[in-house]
Design an enzyme around this catalytic site. Sequence first.
Site, short mmCIF file in Angstrom:
data_model
loop_
_atom_site.label_atom_id
_atom_site.label_comp_id
_atom_site.label_asym_id
_atom_site.label_seq_id
_atom_site.Cartn_x
_atom_site.Cartn_y
_atom_site.Cartn_z
N LYS A 1 37.65 36.25 -30.65
CA LYS A 1 37.84 35.22 -31.68
C LYS A 1 38.04 35.91 -33.03
O LYS A 1 37.39 36.93 -33.32
CB LYS A 1 36.59 34.33 -31.70
CG LYS A 1 36.67 33.12 -32.62
CD LYS A 1 35.42 32.25 -32.46
CE LYS A 1 35.49 30.98 -33.27
NZ LYS A 1 34.33 30.12 -33.07
N SER B 1 35.24 25.47 -31.94
CA SER B 1 36.26 26.15 -32.71
C SER B 1 36.87 27.36 -31.99
O SER B 1 37.91 27.85 -32.41
CB SER B 1 35.70 26.61 -34.06
OG SER B 1 34.64 27.54 -33.87
N SER C 1 30.77 25.87 -30.38
CA SER C 1 32.13 26.42 -30.40
C SER C 1 32.50 27.31 -29.22
O SER C 1 33.68 27.58 -29.03
CB SER C 1 32.37 27.19 -31.69
OG SER C 1 32.67 26.27 -32.70
N1 GLN Z 1 32.31 21.60 -34.04
C1 GLN Z 1 31.39 22.43 -34.74
C2 GLN Z 1 31.66 22.34 -36.23
O1 GLN Z 1 32.70 21.91 -36.56
C3 GLN Z 1 31.54 23.82 -34.22
C4 GLN Z 1 30.98 24.92 -35.06
C5 GLN Z 1 30.91 26.22 -34.35
O2 GLN Z 1 30.21 26.31 -33.34
N2 GLN Z 1 31.53 27.25 -34.92
O3 GLN Z 1 30.86 22.67 -37.02
#
Ligand code: GLN
Length: 488
Positions: free
Chosen positions: A79, A154, A178
């Site tokens: 990532k 994400s 995420s």
């Molecule tokens: N959907 C979560 C957010 O938008 C995901 C965040 C993450 O785990 N990086 O905050």
Amino acid sequence: MALHTLTIQAAHNLLVKGEITSVELTRAVLDRIAEVDPAVRAFVTVCEEEALREAAAADACLQSGEGVTPLTGIPYGAKDCLSTARVRTTCSSAILEDYVPHYDATVIARLREAGAVLVGKQNMDEFGMGSSCENSAFFDTHNPWDLDRVPGGSSGGSAAAVAADMGLFSLGEDTGGSVRMPAGFCGVTGLKPTYGRVSRYGLIALASSFDSVGPLAHDVHDAALVTQAIAGQDPYDSTSVAAVVPGYIAGLDRDLRGVKLGVPVEYFAEGIEPGVEAAVRAAIDHLTDLGAEVQVVSLPHTDYAIPIYYLILMAEASANLARFDGVRFGLSTPLDGGDVIDRYLQTRAKGFGDEVKRRIMLGTFALSAGYYDAYYLRAQRVRTLLRQDFERAFEQVDAIIAPVCPTTAFKLGEKIDDPLQMYLSDIHVVAANPGGVCSLSVPCGFSEGLPVGMQIIGPPLGESTIFRIGDAYQATTTWHLDRPQMGQ
Ligand code: GLN
């Protein structure tokens, strides 16, 4: 043989026998990226030359037989929030579009030492803010199971890459789902380790008290192999945990007799798609057939998980993102007569996307004088209640089974104009981060042709337990073997 489709374990067996080389395997993955990534768009950067060089070094190691690990010569992607020396690390943000770190994140360094081969950096929601990968400043990633749908977020690029065989595994980051949510949407296996189990050094911070780095892979066995390589205390991260890392692979015995599983009533409430509920319930029945004992548990503060997660996340993110000021890192707008404050304002206005700006503003507001106690402090108190919910449940059971998401992958564009709907899709994943627990996402079926994921949630540092349950499940099911139809 289509080398890019191999699991880590299968590829390792062929590599050590000398039946394939890492250069051949890496070439196969790079060719696959060239073939299908124009449609999926999982990669922000592909580092072909470096990858082939690292693969050749891995082959030399395999030939000499010295220092060979289960990951020697295995191609993977990371990532784009994980710092990679000499390879651009963007967080999918315009503000870091040209940022090239001078050092590796500890997890990247550990994989390098283990001989794994980095093929590229993967698309994500900007700074990890999102659940669909549509908040990338560069482009959307598409779900390999249906290109009109999101891969989840994400770590959408990381999940889509594994699903479409563009790398044998990925490293993702999970602050509030995420890793798990995109793993669920793309039909791959993903782990959010316990906070502190894996070093955060060199991970570009989103919410420092929630962020965890974890693997996405084709099966639990592979996820355990990667976790083994990256876990453990790190002198560069004072929040990393000193506890010894158990032998995760040695712990994979497939007998679930006597294992107690909890099913939280709150996670099967209204709003869950019937096809998702049916798949997860069938998986629970299957675990019972394998000898596990199932009981209902309650996590009574679940309703507060989304509000307190988003409140704390925005507060921490607003502080973390203050460092992008146009002076030290990344984008810098030229000073045109103005002063340094003008430079901050112009750089940040230009460099951050809408969702990032929204969260910085809300987070700054929640931390401001007069509001701190009402919002941030109160959220921290409720965080303790969430943690206690898990503590109580784990007095009765060894692991908790829940859906990853109430729905399967939604359509691109469906929620992007409605931030609240987007936040609500995280309802089943966010509690694990403030709750301090670990959680594994494994494919457990399909609903209308789209993958459904099940979470196996374990107590703090309970990774061995959830790997064991997930591996027993996969030894007797085939959901994790299904691959989307893409390319050749
Ligand atoms: N959907 C979560 C957010 O938008 C995901 C965040 C993450 O785990 N990086 O905050």
